[in-house]
Design an enzyme around this catalytic site. Sequence first.
Site, mmCIF file in Angstrom:
data_model
loop_
_atom_site.group_PDB
_atom_site.id
_atom_site.type_symbol
_atom_site.label_atom_id
_atom_site.label_comp_id
_atom_site.label_asym_id
_atom_site.label_seq_id
_atom_site.Cartn_x
_atom_site.Cartn_y
_atom_site.Cartn_z
ATOM 1 N N ALA A 66 -2.110 14.816 1.861
ATOM 2 C CA ALA A 66 -2.834 15.683 0.933
ATOM 3 C C ALA A 66 -4.086 16.149 1.653
ATOM 4 O O ALA A 66 -4.552 15.498 2.596
ATOM 5 C CB ALA A 66 -3.199 14.897 -0.317
ATOM 6 N N GLY A 112 0.640 12.082 1.789
ATOM 7 C CA GLY A 112 1.460 13.002 0.991
ATOM 8 C C GLY A 112 2.628 13.592 1.771
ATOM 9 O O GLY A 112 3.619 14.022 1.175
ATOM 10 N N GLU A 115 5.224 11.002 1.550
ATOM 11 C CA GLU A 115 5.691 11.049 0.153
ATOM 12 C C GLU A 115 6.586 12.265 -0.089
ATOM 13 O O GLU A 115 7.584 12.179 -0.806
ATOM 14 C CB GLU A 115 4.481 11.080 -0.792
ATOM 15 C CG GLU A 115 3.717 9.773 -0.792
ATOM 16 C CD GLU A 115 2.396 9.859 -1.537
ATOM 17 O OE1 GLU A 115 1.521 10.650 -1.115
ATOM 18 O OE2 GLU A 115 2.239 9.164 -2.555
ATOM 19 N N GLU A 135 -3.594 5.894 3.290
ATOM 20 C CA GLU A 135 -4.616 6.135 2.257
ATOM 21 C C GLU A 135 -5.685 5.055 2.188
ATOM 22 O O GLU A 135 -6.835 5.334 1.857
ATOM 23 C CB GLU A 135 -3.950 6.276 0.870
ATOM 24 C CG GLU A 135 -3.209 7.592 0.661
ATOM 25 C CD GLU A 135 -1.776 7.579 1.162
ATOM 26 O OE1 GLU A 135 -1.373 6.619 1.866
ATOM 27 O OE2 GLU A 135 -1.050 8.532 0.843
#
Length: 260
Positions: A66, A112, A115, A135
Amino acid sequence: MSYTTLLTELSDRILTITINRPEKLNALNKQVIEELSSIMDEVYQNPEIGAVIITGSGPKSFVAGADIAEFMQLNASQGSELAAKGQSMVFDKIENCPKPVFAAVNGFALGGGCELAMSCHVRYASETAKFGQPEVNLGLIPGYGGTQRLTQLVGKGRAMELLMSAQMIGAQEALQYGLVNKVVTPEELIAACRATLQVVLTKAPLAVAACIKSANAVWNEQQNGYQVEIEEFGKCFETKDMQEGVTAFLEKRKAVFTGQ
Ligand code: COA
């Protein structure tokens, strides 16, 4: 439809979506999330699209996570909202897509990005791919389903280790973990995805969709997966494709499916 952060190419019913922010290692900012959401709607609706490949632009990165620059200033409820919206707009939409979605992981698949790859039905990786959920380096945890899908794919012990340590693993280790299905050279990556998808596209599309739905039901606590399978199995009997598939077998010819 035109996109600013995505490149798209449709050929032989396979839509290749390339996330195109190479200068930021294809990090998922708000715009990428919105555009991925729109393009997945298009995938669901457009009968000319039979299958999807998701990859990243440039030689270095699939998606490096992200967009960290968007995290500053968020409070708890805004953080939760970011995760919830992303999950429903993109990650769940990919996972539940009735058409096969492959991730062609061409480099960093971090946070992300890992993911995103995990929300796809199948992952092929180039030898240069690197996976991780870093993260905790940022005082965060995955928010786009990573704690769940990583645990589903690689098991609790390995997932815990990756989540807590933020360590990256290479393509061969990801293969050994079951995080990816295949490792190929960077040059072969898209062709390898296309080759398998071409095979899938010769099969009965409604049956393929029913496989996706039933396999996903394993992890849906609101559903009994065995019951979902029974219902999906039953529904197949009302499709023209099932009539065609069985007739073709008995007539010793190749079935021609229409998706009906
Ligand atoms: N969000 C926003 N920008 C990112 C990003 C992310 N997740 N990942 C990389 N970028 C940006 C960098 O800030 C840099 O931008 P700049 O040139 O304007 O400074 C550019 O992409 C290139 O990255 P850089 O760090 O210089 O490349 P590198 O080869 O030295 O390192 C990584 C590559 C992937 C190891 C490193 O970029 C990284 O750790 N990224 C963050 C990964 C992460 O924590 N993801 C989870 C987010 S929740």
